[in-house]
Structure formats: structure tokens, C-alpha cells
Design a protein around this motif. Sequence first.
Motif, PDB file in Angstrom:
ATOM      1  N   GLY A  50     -11.538  -9.854   6.683  1.00 16.24           N
ATOM      2  CA  GLY A  50     -10.657 -11.011   6.635  1.00 16.24           C
ATOM      3  C   GLY A  50     -10.069 -11.300   7.997  1.00 16.24           C
ATOM      4  O   GLY A  50     -10.182 -10.549   8.933  1.00 16.24           O
ATOM      5  N   SER A  51      -9.385 -12.377   8.071  1.00 13.92           N
ATOM      6  CA  SER A  51      -8.771 -12.824   9.310  1.00 13.92           C
ATOM      7  C   SER A  51      -7.462 -12.102   9.574  1.00 13.92           C
ATOM      8  O   SER A  51      -6.707 -11.803   8.659  1.00 13.92           O
ATOM      9  CB  SER A  51      -8.511 -14.324   9.221  1.00 13.92           C
ATOM     10  OG  SER A  51      -7.707 -14.726  10.296  1.00 13.92           O
TER      11      SER A  51
ATOM     12  N   VAL B 128      -9.566 -22.010   3.946  1.00 11.15           N
ATOM     13  CA  VAL B 128      -9.572 -20.549   3.910  1.00 11.15           C
ATOM     14  C   VAL B 128     -10.845 -20.005   4.554  1.00 11.15           C
ATOM     15  O   VAL B 128     -10.798 -19.058   5.349  1.00 11.15           O
ATOM     16  CB  VAL B 128      -9.416 -20.037   2.456  1.00 11.15           C
ATOM     17  CG1 VAL B 128      -9.690 -18.545   2.361  1.00 11.15           C
ATOM     18  CG2 VAL B 128      -8.012 -20.352   1.937  1.00 11.15           C
ATOM     19  N   THR B 129     -11.970 -20.614   4.241  1.00 17.68           N
ATOM     20  CA  THR B 129     -13.238 -20.190   4.846  1.00 17.68           C
ATOM     21  C   THR B 129     -13.177 -20.339   6.366  1.00 17.68           C
ATOM     22  O   THR B 129     -13.610 -19.449   7.108  1.00 17.68           O
ATOM     23  CB  THR B 129     -14.407 -21.020   4.271  1.00 17.68           C
ATOM     24  OG1 THR B 129     -14.454 -20.820   2.865  1.00 17.68           O
ATOM     25  CG2 THR B 129     -15.736 -20.612   4.896  1.00 17.68           C
TER      26      THR B 129
ATOM     27  N   GLU C 213     -10.933 -17.609   7.754  1.00 17.31           N
ATOM     28  CA  GLU C 213     -11.627 -16.323   7.712  1.00 17.31           C
ATOM     29  C   GLU C 213     -12.687 -16.229   8.800  1.00 17.31           C
ATOM     30  O   GLU C 213     -12.884 -15.184   9.407  1.00 17.31           O
ATOM     31  CB  GLU C 213     -12.265 -16.106   6.335  1.00 17.31           C
ATOM     32  CG  GLU C 213     -11.237 -15.812   5.262  1.00 17.31           C
ATOM     33  CD  GLU C 213     -11.823 -15.777   3.864  1.00 17.31           C
ATOM     34  OE1 GLU C 213     -12.990 -16.198   3.680  1.00 17.31           O
ATOM     35  OE2 GLU C 213     -11.115 -15.328   2.958  1.00 17.31           O
ATOM     36  N   LYS C 214     -13.351 -17.339   9.061  1.00 17.72           N
ATOM     37  CA  LYS C 214     -14.429 -17.344  10.051  1.00 17.72           C
ATOM     38  C   LYS C 214     -13.892 -17.389  11.483  1.00 17.72           C
ATOM     39  O   LYS C 214     -14.431 -16.737  12.376  1.00 17.72           O
ATOM     40  CB  LYS C 214     -15.333 -18.555   9.795  1.00 17.72           C
ATOM     41  CG  LYS C 214     -16.572 -18.596  10.640  1.00 17.72           C
ATOM     42  CD  LYS C 214     -17.473 -19.742  10.219  1.00 17.72           C
ATOM     43  CE  LYS C 214     -18.750 -19.789  11.028  1.00 17.72           C
ATOM     44  NZ  LYS C 214     -19.614 -20.903  10.640  1.00 17.72           N
TER      45      LYS C 214
END
Length: 118
Positions: free
Chosen positions: A1-2, A57-58, A61-62
Motif C-alpha cells: 500500500g501507499s 484509491v488505485t 496506491e500506485k
Amino acid sequence: GSKLLASEQVQEAIAKGSSYLSEKGGTQVSAAIKKGRKLIKSTRESKTTQKIIRHGVTFIEKHGDTIMQKFEATDVDSVVEKGKTLFSDPAERQKFVNSIKDMAMDFLIKQLPSVQIP
């Protein structure tokens, strides 16, 4: 996760904001909480909003770690100077607003094709 959402700086900012609001805002905080609850309820019920949140969110996270690195490398003094310039110079302020509008429009143009209208 970030690490972006879990970073100590973000957590500290949230804690300070919460503390400030509880000390200063009584009625305003209560009204804001009620509005926030309504927004959360409508968000839970909206498939479009859920899709946008999933994309966000994606993205975090990326790219969250890269974003945090950019924040950490930011020259705060230059940001403050830019803010002073924007505050005092109407022409620079308008250029800045126009660039924000352009970025928002670019984002919308890219996102709208994927939005499903019920």
C-alpha cells in the motif's frame, strides 16, 4: 500500500485539525459533521462516486510514494513566495486560475467517458 495516507505527517495534520476544530468550532463543527454524514450516505449510494473513489484509491496506491517524495522535496520558501505573488499580482493570479481550470478540464475530459449515468 501507499505510505501517503499512513504517513506520520498526514496523521499529525489530521490530529491537529481535529484538535483545532474541537477547540474553536463547536456549532460549526457540529453542522459540518452533519453535512459530512449526509455526503457519506449519498456517496455510499452513488455508483458513479464509488467508481471515482476506486480510481482515486488505485492512483494513490500506485503513485502515493512518488507524491510523498515530491512533497518532501518541495522548497517551502518558494511556495510561500509564489503564494505572495498570487495574492498581490492580479495578472499572475489569473494565469494561475486559468492553469487550474485547464487541469480540471483535462481531468474531466479523461474521466467522463468512463462515468456511467444511471
